[in-house]
Design a protein around this motif. Structure first.
Motif, PDB file in Angstrom:
ATOM      1  N   ALA A   1     -95.716  28.796 -39.759  1.00 23.75           N
ATOM      2  CA  ALA A   1     -94.733  27.660 -39.081  1.00 23.75           C
ATOM      3  C   ALA A   1     -95.328  26.542 -39.333  1.00 23.75           C
ATOM      4  CB  ALA A   1     -94.932  28.178 -37.416  1.00 23.75           C
ATOM      5  N   LEU A   2     -94.675  25.677 -39.719  1.00 18.98           N
ATOM      6  CA  LEU A   2     -94.941  24.441 -40.183  1.00 18.98           C
ATOM      7  C   LEU A   2     -94.167  23.282 -39.445  1.00 18.98           C
ATOM      8  CD1 LEU A   2     -94.484  24.835 -44.031  1.00 18.98           C
ATOM      9  CD2 LEU A   2     -96.334  25.199 -42.943  1.00 18.98           C
TER      10      LEU A   2
ATOM     11  N   GLY B   1     -95.823  18.804 -42.545  1.00 17.31           N
ATOM     12  CA  GLY B   1     -96.416  19.679 -43.335  1.00 17.31           C
ATOM     13  C   GLY B   1     -97.648  20.352 -42.581  1.00 17.31           C
ATOM     14  N   LYS B   2     -98.042  19.883 -41.449  1.00 18.81           N
ATOM     15  CA  LYS B   2     -98.966  20.623 -40.759  1.00 18.81           C
ATOM     16  C   LYS B   2     -98.770  22.009 -40.569  1.00 18.81           C
ATOM     17  CE  LYS B   2    -102.278  20.164 -36.872  1.00 18.81           C
ATOM     18  NZ  LYS B   2    -102.565  21.605 -36.593  1.00 18.81           N
ATOM     19  N   VAL B   3     -99.678  22.928 -40.801  1.00 21.27           N
ATOM     20  CA  VAL B   3     -99.602  24.424 -40.384  1.00 21.27           C
ATOM     21  C   VAL B   3    -100.041  24.570 -39.178  1.00 21.27           C
ATOM     22  CG1 VAL B   3    -100.513  26.683 -41.096  1.00 21.27           C
ATOM     23  CG2 VAL B   3    -100.163  25.006 -42.842  1.00 21.27           C
TER      24      VAL B   3
ATOM     25  N   LEU C   1     -99.011  29.838 -48.382  1.00 23.30           N
ATOM     26  CA  LEU C   1     -99.301  28.318 -48.164  1.00 23.30           C
ATOM     27  C   LEU C   1     -99.348  27.627 -49.394  1.00 23.30           C
ATOM     28  CD1 LEU C   1    -101.532  28.105 -45.365  1.00 23.30           C
ATOM     29  CD2 LEU C   1     -99.198  27.857 -45.139  1.00 23.30           C
ATOM     30  N   GLN C   2     -99.810  28.144 -50.659  1.00 23.76           N
ATOM     31  CA  GLN C   2     -99.924  27.647 -51.832  1.00 23.76           C
ATOM     32  C   GLN C   2     -98.931  27.549 -52.563  1.00 23.76           C
ATOM     33  OE1 GLN C   2    -103.700  28.007 -54.214  1.00 23.76           O
ATOM     34  NE2 GLN C   2    -104.761  28.538 -52.171  1.00 23.76           N
ATOM     35  N   LEU C   3     -98.050  28.658 -52.339  1.00 24.82           N
ATOM     36  CA  LEU C   3     -96.519  28.814 -52.859  1.00 24.82           C
ATOM     37  C   LEU C   3     -95.782  27.568 -52.290  1.00 24.82           C
ATOM     38  CD1 LEU C   3     -94.598  30.507 -54.796  1.00 24.82           C
ATOM     39  CD2 LEU C   3     -94.102  31.731 -52.613  1.00 24.82           C
ATOM     40  N   ALA C   4     -95.896  27.283 -51.023  1.00 26.32           N
ATOM     41  CA  ALA C   4     -95.206  26.370 -50.497  1.00 26.32           C
ATOM     42  C   ALA C   4     -95.244  24.968 -51.070  1.00 26.32           C
ATOM     43  CB  ALA C   4     -95.307  26.177 -49.011  1.00 26.32           C
TER      44      ALA C   4
END
Length: 166
Positions: A131-132, A136-138, A160-163
């Protein structure tokens, strides 16, 4: 814990974990005000070019903050998942499926994908989700793999890296 007391729908994964972990998982869903992303039908998620307008800009420092510096769920130390910052192998070796996103009414964006286990190709694909916030903070992340309740498994990192690359 019976399913009748839940305001938010839980996935079979969430229902299968021990009660203490299920309570923690459910608390996170209550905070997000949403059903378990693993229980939300996939057709409700968007994919493809439209994701550029849905997913907030996620930078590497967001990953470092979430994977390394944030507190563990027991609040007794930081996550310190340094090695998971380098999950590039999952992206370059196509272990991840397409990125999916869904915007909630509170403007939180859920992202998820499916990730093939690199060491056990016969296992069902892992299903990480995060959830972001709109900056952009997770907020939180989980996966249905054996280490996924900690929120920092390699599959969450790959998601997360894909995002970030999207």
């Amino acid at each position: 814990m019976s399913t009748e007391i839940f305001k938010y729908r839980l996935s079979p994964f969430a229902l299968s974990v021990v009660e203490e972990d299920r309570k923690y998982y459910y608390q996170q869903l209550e905070h997000l005000k949403c059903h378990d992303p693993l229980a939300i039908p996939l057709p409700l998620f968007k994919c493809g070019k439209i994701l550029k307008t849905i997913i907030p800009s996620i930078e590497k420092y967001h990953l470092v903050q979430y994977l390394v510096f944030e507190k563990n769920k027991d609040e007794e130390g930081r996550r310190e998942a340094y090695k998971n910052l380098d999950s590039e192998q999952y992206l370059s070796n196509t272990f991840t499926d397409k990125l999916l996103a869904l915007t909630l009414s509170n403007l939180v964006v859920l992202i998820r994908t499916h990730v093939t286990h690199s060491q056990s190709l016969n296992l069902p694909k892992a299903r990480p989700w995060a959830a972001l916030q709109n900056d952009g903070k997770v907020i939180v992340a989980f996966c249905d793999c054996i280490a996924g309740l900690g929120g920092v498994c390699i599959h969450v990192s790959a998601l997360l890296q894909l995002a970030v690359k999207h």
